[in-house]
Design an enzyme around this catalytic site. Structure first.
Site, PDB file in Angstrom:
ATOM      1  N   ASP A  26      -6.163 -10.847  39.512  1.00  0.00           N
ATOM      2  CA  ASP A  26      -6.687 -12.014  40.234  1.00  0.00           C
ATOM      3  C   ASP A  26      -6.096 -12.014  41.640  1.00  0.00           C
ATOM      4  O   ASP A  26      -5.095 -11.353  41.906  1.00  0.00           O
ATOM      5  CB  ASP A  26      -6.283 -13.295  39.465  1.00  0.00           C
ATOM      6  N   CYS A  52     -14.908 -18.408  33.062  1.00  0.00           N
ATOM      7  CA  CYS A  52     -13.680 -19.155  32.802  1.00  0.00           C
ATOM      8  C   CYS A  52     -13.782 -20.593  33.320  1.00  0.00           C
ATOM      9  O   CYS A  52     -14.528 -20.867  34.257  1.00  0.00           O
ATOM     10  CB  CYS A  52     -12.541 -18.422  33.508  1.00  0.00           C
TER      11      CYS A  52
END
Ligand SMILES: O=C(O)c1ccccc1NCC(=O)[C@H](O)[C@H](O)COP(=O)(O)O
Length: 210
Positions: free
Chosen positions: A130, A6
């Protein structure tokens, strides 16, 4: 296993990272992020990639028209919602973008917080767990407490994210059993500038598990 890298900002790095083994690349569409990319930067990166690579736009608290416009204009295959989006918002987004993968990111503060997961699984394709940081939404380099995820087994596929690196990925995957992993700062030289040696080392470690 899916591997999403990412915070890509450079088209050349996206091609290199895909050839090293990434199955998905993430593009940050959050204007306050140091990894923010414009529609034209995403288009340039997506145009060079093989069709089997998932291209995910990362948004936080954006509106459905805003997200839809960026997805259509840049050719993304998926959307990651990294803000405070509720299940109903995910449902409405799915109706607006029926052929686009919807990933809901949850920044996990505690074991109790994992209870909210069940409220999303009917409305998204994939979850992403996350680490929680009080000031930053993502790309923090902070790890989750993996022991709290040992029994985590939601009704949909999920990514483990948060502070993963080539040095800790094997340990993480010995404790947790996600459908995919997501990395950003752990494979960077600086925000948005990926370190291809670190990415190669990551795939070496993942390959050694097989
Ligand atoms: O990376 C960013 O700058 C970011 C900004 C705002 C929302 C989300 C963001 N990143 C989301 C990601 O999917 C990251 O890969 C994820 O947070 C893991 O990051 P890291 O701990 O650095 O591996």
């Amino acid at each position: 296993m899916r591997v999403k890298i990412c915070g890509i900002t450079q088209p050349q790095q996206s091609i290199a990272i895909a050839s090293l083994g990434a199955t998905a690349l993430g593009f940050i569409c959050v204007p306050t992020s140091p990894r923010y990319v414009t529609i034209s930067q995403i288009r340039a990166a997506v145009a060079e990639l093989p069709a089997n690579i998932d291209t995910i736009g990362v948004f936080a608290n954006a509106s459905i028209p805003e997200i839809s416009q960026i997805v259509v204009d840049s050719g993304l295959t998926g959307v990651q919602l990294h803000g405070d989006e509720l299940p109903d918002f995910c449902d409405q987004l799915r109706q607006a973008l029926p052929n686009v993968e919807i990933i809901k990111a949850l920044r996990v503060r505690s074991l109790e917080h994992l209870d909210t997961v069940a409220t999303y699984t009917n409305y998204v394709d994939t979850l992403l767990l996350d680490a929680y940081h009080p000031e930053q939404l993502g790309g923090t380099g902070k790890t989750l407490d993996w022991t709290m995820l040992e029994q985590f087994n939601p009704n949909c596929p999920w990514f483990l994210a948060g502070g993963l690196t080539a040095d800790n990925i094997v340990e993480a995957l010995s404790q947790v059993n996600p459908s995919g992993v997501d990395l950003s700062s752990g494979v960077e030289r600086a925000p948005g500038d990926k370190d291809l040696d670190k990415v190669a080392k990551l795939f070496g470690k993942l390959g050694s598990r097989e």
